[in-house]
Design an enzyme around this catalytic site. Sequence first.
Site, mmCIF file in Angstrom:
data_model
loop_
_atom_site.group_PDB
_atom_site.id
_atom_site.type_symbol
_atom_site.label_atom_id
_atom_site.label_comp_id
_atom_site.label_asym_id
_atom_site.label_seq_id
_atom_site.Cartn_x
_atom_site.Cartn_y
_atom_site.Cartn_z
ATOM 1 N N MET A 14 0.793 -1.230 0.000
ATOM 2 C CA MET A 14 0.000 0.000 0.000
ATOM 3 C C MET A 14 0.828 1.283 0.000
ATOM 4 O O MET A 14 0.287 2.360 0.224
ATOM 5 C CB MET A 14 -0.972 -0.011 1.188
ATOM 6 C CG MET A 14 -1.942 -1.172 1.162
ATOM 7 S SD MET A 14 -2.818 -1.297 -0.424
ATOM 8 C CE MET A 14 -3.935 -2.652 -0.079
ATOM 9 N N HIS A 35 -3.506 -4.890 -9.211
ATOM 10 C CA HIS A 35 -4.377 -3.766 -8.850
ATOM 11 C C HIS A 35 -5.845 -4.186 -9.011
ATOM 12 O O HIS A 35 -6.202 -4.804 -10.031
ATOM 13 C CB HIS A 35 -4.068 -2.546 -9.728
ATOM 14 C CG HIS A 35 -4.885 -1.362 -9.330
ATOM 15 N ND1 HIS A 35 -4.599 -0.599 -8.212
ATOM 16 C CD2 HIS A 35 -6.015 -0.839 -9.867
ATOM 17 C CE1 HIS A 35 -5.510 0.350 -8.082
ATOM 18 N NE2 HIS A 35 -6.383 0.223 -9.070
ATOM 19 N N ASN A 66 2.835 -5.546 -10.288
ATOM 20 C CA ASN A 66 1.863 -5.161 -9.259
ATOM 21 C C ASN A 66 0.503 -5.728 -9.636
ATOM 22 O O ASN A 66 0.185 -5.864 -10.815
ATOM 23 C CB ASN A 66 1.778 -3.628 -9.200
ATOM 24 C CG ASN A 66 0.762 -3.126 -8.191
ATOM 25 O OD1 ASN A 66 0.717 -3.597 -7.044
ATOM 26 N ND2 ASN A 66 -0.069 -2.175 -8.598
HETATM 27 C C1 GAR Z 1 -5.616 -6.729 -3.440
HETATM 28 O O1 GAR Z 1 -6.940 -6.609 -3.869
HETATM 29 C C2 GAR Z 1 -4.712 -5.859 -4.305
HETATM 30 O O2 GAR Z 1 -5.137 -5.771 -5.631
HETATM 31 C C3 GAR Z 1 -4.842 -4.528 -3.613
HETATM 32 O O3 GAR Z 1 -4.835 -4.838 -2.249
HETATM 33 C C4 GAR Z 1 -5.438 -6.128 -2.049
HETATM 34 C C5 GAR Z 1 -4.530 -6.945 -1.164
HETATM 35 O O4 GAR Z 1 -5.144 -8.158 -0.803
HETATM 36 N N1 GAR Z 1 -3.773 -3.657 -3.989
HETATM 37 C C6 GAR Z 1 -3.940 -2.350 -4.167
HETATM 38 O O5 GAR Z 1 -4.980 -1.781 -3.962
HETATM 39 C C7 GAR Z 1 -2.688 -1.622 -4.605
HETATM 40 N N2 GAR Z 1 -3.045 -0.425 -5.316
HETATM 41 P P1 GAR Z 1 -4.323 -9.319 -0.072
HETATM 42 O O6 GAR Z 1 -3.493 -8.654 1.037
HETATM 43 O O7 GAR Z 1 -5.344 -10.227 0.492
HETATM 44 O O8 GAR Z 1 -3.453 -9.971 -1.093
#
Ligand code: GAR
Length: 197
Positions: free
Chosen positions: A87, A106, A104
Amino acid sequence: MLNIAVFASGNGSNLEVLLNTPFKNGKIALVVSNNPKAYALERAKNHQIPSIAIPRCDYPSQQAFEECILKHLKEHHIDCIVLAGFMLILSPFFIQHFPNKIINVHPSLIPAFCGEGFYGIKVHEAVLQYGVKVSGASVHFVNEIVDGGQIIAQKAVSISKQETPQSLQKKISALEHKLLPKGVQILINQTIQAKRK
Ligand code: GAR
């Protein structure tokens, strides 16, 4: 065998999928989190993978923070990086150390609902507020433009009338779990090809 570092700030469900995926010519060798309380660190421990928490607030500047991460990546001979729910935005200083070697995931269909300020549940809230009828997941290379690098893979889901940010997050998370391992294998293959040149 390439060594891959996964960066995760929270739950780490994408990390878990990667830890359970056998990759050709690559393995997850390090998990990095900016959040010492991230469940992702627990997941790494459960798989006996080295992990490290590096909180941004422990450093006087973004560069000092990133230099510390780079030092750990060097120690673990990391070849490429996967941002899986990381993040924080990495600066061009960091990215230039790994050109075309960072991907990455997203939770939207880039170029919609991405860039600075669009992360986690906020993305799904913005999607529903706008009223679009489809959203999805994207895996892309990381360059100095936030969420602006070349797209590797994308998948869409339709948004139902009774959709909530949480229900949409669940649907898109399931898509990510399918897309990200494919993206990681592509990253490994491309990194190996680039090494040969
Ligand atoms: C995921 O949905 C990912 O795409 C998002 O955070 C989540 C993490 O889930 N990432 C972003 O928003 C980055 N811009 P997780 O910790 O369960 O893998």
